[in-house]
Write an enzyme that holds these catalytic residues in place. Sequence first.
Site, short mmCIF file in Angstrom:
data_model
loop_
_atom_site.label_atom_id
_atom_site.label_comp_id
_atom_site.label_asym_id
_atom_site.label_seq_id
_atom_site.Cartn_x
_atom_site.Cartn_y
_atom_site.Cartn_z
N ASP A 105 -39.01 -36.64 0.86
CA ASP A 105 -39.27 -35.21 1.00
C ASP A 105 -38.34 -34.46 0.05
O ASP A 105 -37.13 -34.36 0.30
CB ASP A 105 -39.03 -34.75 2.44
CG ASP A 105 -40.09 -35.27 3.40
OD1 ASP A 105 -40.64 -36.36 3.15
OD2 ASP A 105 -40.35 -34.60 4.41
N LYS A 151 -48.05 -30.87 5.35
CA LYS A 151 -47.04 -31.00 6.40
C LYS A 151 -46.42 -29.65 6.72
O LYS A 151 -45.60 -29.15 5.95
CB LYS A 151 -45.95 -32.00 5.99
CG LYS A 151 -44.84 -32.17 7.03
CD LYS A 151 -43.81 -33.19 6.57
CE LYS A 151 -42.63 -33.28 7.54
NZ LYS A 151 -41.62 -34.28 7.12
N LYS A 181 -45.50 -29.44 1.62
CA LYS A 181 -44.86 -29.19 2.91
C LYS A 181 -44.32 -27.78 2.93
O LYS A 181 -43.80 -27.29 1.92
CB LYS A 181 -43.75 -30.23 3.10
CG LYS A 181 -42.87 -30.05 4.33
CD LYS A 181 -41.81 -31.16 4.37
CE LYS A 181 -40.78 -30.95 5.46
NZ LYS A 181 -39.73 -32.00 5.46
#
Length: 329
Positions: free
Chosen positions: A166, A265, A229
């Site tokens: 991430d 996400k 995300k």
Amino acid sequence: MQTATTIQTPHLPQVHDARNPGMALDMDWVMRARANRSAIERRAASLPGRRSVKKDYQAAWLARAVSCIDLTTLAGDDTAGRVARLCAKARQPVRADILDALGLPDLTVGAVCVYHDMIAPAVGALEGSGIPVAAVSTGFPAGLSPFHLRVAEIEESVKAGAQEIDIVISRRKVLTGDWQGLYDEMKAFRAACGEAHVKAILATGELGTLQNVARASLVCMMAGADFIKTSTGKESVNATLPVSLVMIRAIREYHERTGYRVGYKPAGGISKAKDAAVYLSLIKEELGDRWLRPDLFRFGASSLLGDIERQLEHHVTGAYSASWRHAMG
């Protein structure tokens, strides 16, 4: 279509579909991206009231939400013991008697997300489970460390066993309209990840406008992001339905134009089972059923799991229980 890489964890997108290879930066496409805030907010506001599922259907949706959770601990006082307990919860996210009653004895979460130093304990605790380890990287959460160190951090995390990375983008590149700089940065991060799949954290609460969110989403996908995300969870504003709608529609447009699916996400602030159901319904309506799987959708959360477990116990027994009966570890 590509079938699978050497990584066989079924929660990873490249096992099921051809991985998004990215494309050349298309500035015409980026600059045409717009966001009608009033229309977006009206659409988002209508979702919680219009979409409700009950009884067996609700239990099924909540079980799906569990399978899409990135169970996360990103605290300064994390220890190997805490991570091991979290991983035990990831393997069995809901009490065994409840899972048996639901007919889902093998239900697990989507991944476990940790800082770099906690990768090794997490990999060890999850061995044989098929649950991938995700690591936050690139100077998380601000992303302000020197560029070569951010790239090296990714490489070290992949070497340590993380199958998902991430990354955080440089918000200043969005705020100053440096789209080429953002593209080049994201492309370098993707290259450093190798076979590990990469989630690009936009930190949408710090991007100023929904138009910036739309453009940053497109640029990151063009540079090869496997997921986009919303947030680090450390900003003052994290995942929201309007931001999610903008990002999801960018994903849909990218898929329509290129044929490649990119995951989504939302992270930060999603702590109730009813909120999870709203996000799942948004995904179903905007992207379709294919995105309702952990290889293309994740919740960045930990407290969410406790509330879902309480709701599932109520479905099975007819009674609500105290939150302490559903501890994280």
